[in-house]
Design an enzyme around this catalytic site. Structure first.
Site, PDB file in Angstrom:
ATOM      1  N   CYS A 171     -29.738  19.097 -30.400  1.00 57.21           N
ATOM      2  CA  CYS A 171     -31.090  18.559 -30.345  1.00 57.21           C
ATOM      3  C   CYS A 171     -32.086  19.726 -30.205  1.00 57.21           C
ATOM      4  CB  CYS A 171     -31.141  17.557 -29.199  1.00 57.21           C
ATOM      5  SG  CYS A 171     -32.607  16.600 -29.003  1.00 57.21           S
TER       6      CYS A 171
ATOM      7  N   HIS B 190     -28.791  11.295 -35.498  1.00 57.44           N
ATOM      8  CA  HIS B 190     -28.975  12.323 -34.470  1.00 57.44           C
ATOM      9  C   HIS B 190     -27.921  12.141 -33.374  1.00 57.44           C
ATOM     10  CE1 HIS B 190     -31.860  15.315 -32.993  1.00 57.44           C
ATOM     11  NE2 HIS B 190     -31.580  14.887 -31.778  1.00 57.44           N
TER      12      HIS B 190
ATOM     13  N   ASP C  75     -30.299  11.329 -39.877  1.00 57.57           N
ATOM     14  CA  ASP C  75     -31.183  11.822 -38.818  1.00 57.57           C
ATOM     15  C   ASP C  75     -32.633  11.848 -39.316  1.00 57.57           C
ATOM     16  OD1 ASP C  75     -32.195  13.041 -36.533  1.00 57.57           O
ATOM     17  OD2 ASP C  75     -30.620  14.550 -36.436  1.00 57.57           O
TER      18      ASP C  75
END
Lengths: 251, 91
Positions: free
Chosen positions: A123, A216, A184
């Site tokens: 992330c 994600h 994502d």
């Protein structure tokens, strides 16, 4: 090495500008030498998943350290501190780089390190891993898991994040592994395409793996975004990458 | 959490969180991965006091649909409140 046996503890490292910050260290028991991994935690904070993942690396034979990028923002539960950091506009890129260089220096000072250190981040930590990989010479390999905002528009730049990481690609001098989900939204598949095109254009040593049916955070087993097959394959590729670049690579 | 979709607004009022009631200074509204809700993305609102430790926080996270319904409900209540206040002033 006694497979699976490890020691885990909290330590203090000298971060950006010498600031003392906390870190979680997990190491396999035994003489070593062991390769090292520095974990750059995600925007949800220095949380349980990162502590678990630090131990996961130790389980696989790596000395692993996860430093608290939010140390300066107060004490509390990881999500409360992460919310505080968001309210304060995030942490500056330069500070993250300084803190991470400090964590790597701590690893390099351990007598049982084999001299090799990789960075791993998911992330926002994936983005920051890429920044550290490009802007310092302290690493031997880097793993960017779905790091968003490597590609940034001018409107997204802030005083704390003044330059899009992709702009530093020319300075990358170590192998890079990237794992991404094709569904994502941060980063989108197009962002990953742009990033890969720049790496290719500049002749960098990288491997990107992209997963259909994943978005994600597909490693996060306790969240709806978890994707079992992508996660299993991703971990397999990740450890193969580390083995190649930290264990069997010549010094 | 990799989005930068967020707005911060000053607040006058109080919130109740894990530390009990506290005076809040800001509300931070964002769209990002939730901590608890079983959603991939959520609208999050953190009511905080930046002068107190991070535990001074009341948090919610919800779907976009719920957030729109909440925003509509707040506006509807404000319309009624404004009408009521106007009536009281006219008396």
């Amino acid at each position: 090495m006694q497979q699976g046996a490890m020691q885990a503890e909290l330590v203090t490292v000298a971060g950006h500008k010498g600031d003392k910050i906390s870190a979680y260290l997990a190491r396999p028991l035994g003489k070593g030498p062991f390769p090292g991994v520095v974990l750059i935690h995600h925007m949800p904070g220095w949380d349980e998943w990162y502590f678990e993942t630090t131990r996961k690396f130790a389980h696989h034979g790596y000395v692993a350290i996860s430093h608290n990028l939010y140390h300066r923002n107060g004490e509390g539960s990881a999500d409360d501190v992460a919310a505080r950091v968001r309210a304060e506009g995030g942490v500056p890129d330069d500070q993250v780089i300084g803190d991470t260089a400090g964590a790597v220096a701590y690893l390099r000072g351990l007598p049982y390190l084999n001299g090799k250190v990789a960075a791993f981040g998911t992330c926002s930590g994936g983005r920051q891993t890429y920044l550290v990989a490009c802007r310092t010479k302290v690493l031997d390999a880097a793993i960017d898991c779905w790091g968003g905002r490597v590609v940034m528009t001018k409107e997204e730049l802030t005083p704390k994040q003044p330059v899009a990481p992709i702009e530093y690609t020319k300075d990358l001098s170590i192998p890079l592994l990237g794992l991404f989900g094709n569904e994502d939204k941060f980063p989108t598949a197009d962002h990953v395409n742009q990033h890969e095109a720049e790496l290719k254009r500049l002749g960098k040593n990288y491997e990107f793996h992209r997963y259909d049916g994943a978005g994600h955070g597909f490693f996060y087993y306790d969240r709806p975004m978890y994707r079992l097959e992508a996660a299993q394959d991703g971990w397999k590729k990740l450890f193969a990458f580390l083995e190649k670049n930290l264990v069997t690579a010549k010094k | 959490m990799c989005t930068s979709i967020e707005q911060s607004v000053p607040m006058t009022g109080s919130a109740k969180g894990a530390i009990g009631w506290f005076t809040m200074t800001e509300a931070v509204v964002s769209y990002d991965h939730p901590t608890h809700a079983m959603l991939e993305q959520s609208v999050k609102i953190d009511f905080v006091n930046l002068g107190l430790p991070p535990g001074a926080r009341a948090a919610v996270e919800m779907t976009k649909e719920s957030a729109r319904a909440l925003a509509a409900a707040i506006l509807a209540v404000l319309r009624d409140a404004d009408a009521q206040d106007a009536y009281e002033r006219a008396r």
